[in-house]
Design a protein around this motif. Sequence first.
Motif, short mmCIF file in Angstrom:
data_model
loop_
_atom_site.label_atom_id
_atom_site.label_comp_id
_atom_site.label_asym_id
_atom_site.label_seq_id
_atom_site.Cartn_x
_atom_site.Cartn_y
_atom_site.Cartn_z
N VAL A 26 0.85 -1.18 0.00
CA VAL A 26 0.00 0.00 0.00
C VAL A 26 0.89 1.23 0.00
N TYR A 27 0.66 2.10 -0.97
CA TYR A 27 1.34 3.37 -1.03
C TYR A 27 0.35 4.44 -0.62
N PRO A 28 0.80 5.44 0.12
CA PRO A 28 -0.14 6.41 0.65
C PRO A 28 -0.81 7.29 -0.41
N GLY A 29 -0.23 7.43 -1.58
CA GLY A 29 -0.83 8.33 -2.57
C GLY A 29 -0.82 9.75 -2.03
N THR A 30 -1.78 10.55 -2.44
CA THR A 30 -1.87 11.91 -1.94
C THR A 30 -3.04 12.01 -0.99
N GLY A 31 -2.84 12.65 0.13
CA GLY A 31 -3.90 12.78 1.11
C GLY A 31 -4.34 11.41 1.62
N ASP A 32 -5.63 11.17 1.59
CA ASP A 32 -6.17 9.90 2.06
C ASP A 32 -6.56 9.01 0.88
N ARG A 33 -5.74 8.99 -0.15
CA ARG A 33 -6.03 8.23 -1.37
C ARG A 33 -4.98 7.14 -1.58
N PRO A 34 -5.14 6.00 -0.89
CA PRO A 34 -4.13 4.95 -1.00
C PRO A 34 -4.12 4.29 -2.38
N ILE A 35 -2.98 3.70 -2.69
CA ILE A 35 -2.77 2.96 -3.93
C ILE A 35 -2.40 1.53 -3.52
N TYR A 36 -3.19 0.57 -3.98
CA TYR A 36 -2.93 -0.84 -3.68
C TYR A 36 -2.23 -1.46 -4.88
N GLN A 37 -1.07 -2.09 -4.61
CA GLN A 37 -0.27 -2.67 -5.68
C GLN A 37 0.08 -4.12 -5.38
N VAL A 38 0.30 -4.86 -6.46
CA VAL A 38 0.85 -6.21 -6.38
C VAL A 38 2.01 -6.27 -7.36
N GLY A 39 3.17 -6.69 -6.89
CA GLY A 39 4.33 -6.75 -7.76
C GLY A 39 4.68 -5.43 -8.40
N GLY A 40 4.44 -4.32 -7.69
CA GLY A 40 4.76 -3.00 -8.21
C GLY A 40 3.74 -2.45 -9.19
N LYS A 41 2.62 -3.15 -9.36
CA LYS A 41 1.57 -2.71 -10.29
C LYS A 41 0.30 -2.38 -9.51
N SER A 42 -0.24 -1.20 -9.75
CA SER A 42 -1.48 -0.80 -9.09
C SER A 42 -2.63 -1.66 -9.58
N PHE A 43 -3.53 -2.03 -8.65
CA PHE A 43 -4.75 -2.74 -9.07
C PHE A 43 -6.00 -2.03 -8.57
N VAL A 44 -5.91 -1.26 -7.50
CA VAL A 44 -6.99 -0.40 -7.02
C VAL A 44 -6.34 0.87 -6.49
N PHE A 45 -6.92 2.02 -6.86
CA PHE A 45 -6.45 3.24 -6.22
C PHE A 45 -7.56 4.27 -6.16
N PHE A 46 -7.40 5.18 -5.22
CA PHE A 46 -8.35 6.25 -4.99
C PHE A 46 -7.81 7.48 -5.69
N ARG A 47 -8.49 7.91 -6.72
CA ARG A 47 -8.00 8.92 -7.65
C ARG A 47 -8.21 10.34 -7.14
N THR A 48 -7.26 11.20 -7.44
CA THR A 48 -7.42 12.62 -7.13
C THR A 48 -8.44 13.21 -8.12
N PRO A 49 -9.13 14.28 -7.73
CA PRO A 49 -10.10 14.89 -8.64
C PRO A 49 -9.44 15.35 -9.93
N ARG A 50 -10.12 15.09 -11.03
CA ARG A 50 -9.61 15.48 -12.36
C ARG A 50 -10.71 16.19 -13.12
N PRO A 51 -10.34 17.02 -14.09
CA PRO A 51 -11.35 17.77 -14.84
C PRO A 51 -12.20 16.90 -15.77
N ASP A 52 -11.82 15.64 -15.98
CA ASP A 52 -12.59 14.79 -16.89
C ASP A 52 -13.69 14.01 -16.19
N ALA A 53 -13.81 14.09 -14.89
CA ALA A 53 -14.86 13.39 -14.14
C ALA A 53 -15.59 14.40 -13.28
N VAL A 54 -16.70 14.91 -13.82
CA VAL A 54 -17.44 15.97 -13.15
C VAL A 54 -18.91 15.63 -13.03
#
Length: 141
Positions: A26-54
């Motif tokens: 588990v990598y902390p990501g930014t703020g409270d948005r963890p990144i879950y990885q297996v073998g150095g590859k992300s499989f679930v993560f909590f994304r930061t807000p982006r202009p393409d998802a509104v």
Amino acid sequence: MPEDERRSARVEDVHEYALAMPHVTVYPGTGDRPIYQVGGKSFVFFRTPRPDAVDPESGERYRDVIVFWVASEEDKQALVRDETSPFFTTAHFNGHLSVLLRAGRVGELTRDELAEIVQDAWLSRASGRRAAAWLDAHPPP
């Protein structure tokens, strides 16, 4: 199916299921948005807000998007084209083997359905050896 698996899923369940998979980092990501990885590859993560998802009504950026990897474009399309599914995608993720889910809509899934999504995400990113070992220990019903 036990009652607990039929109840509506919660965001806490995403964390629980991701952490339950083997070889997870588990990598902390930014703020409270963890990144879950297996073998150095992300499989679930909590994304930061982006202009393409509104929000289409307010124009506000979604602040609660969770990204789950999928095994194939067919799997992705099956999830995002189903009008009853809470999963979606954006132009930013065209060609990317993942689907998006707003945390506010996690409850539209059962715990069992969410577990399958997280497990499939892990399987899509784990090495062949790790995936085979996990599948041997967890044969489909």
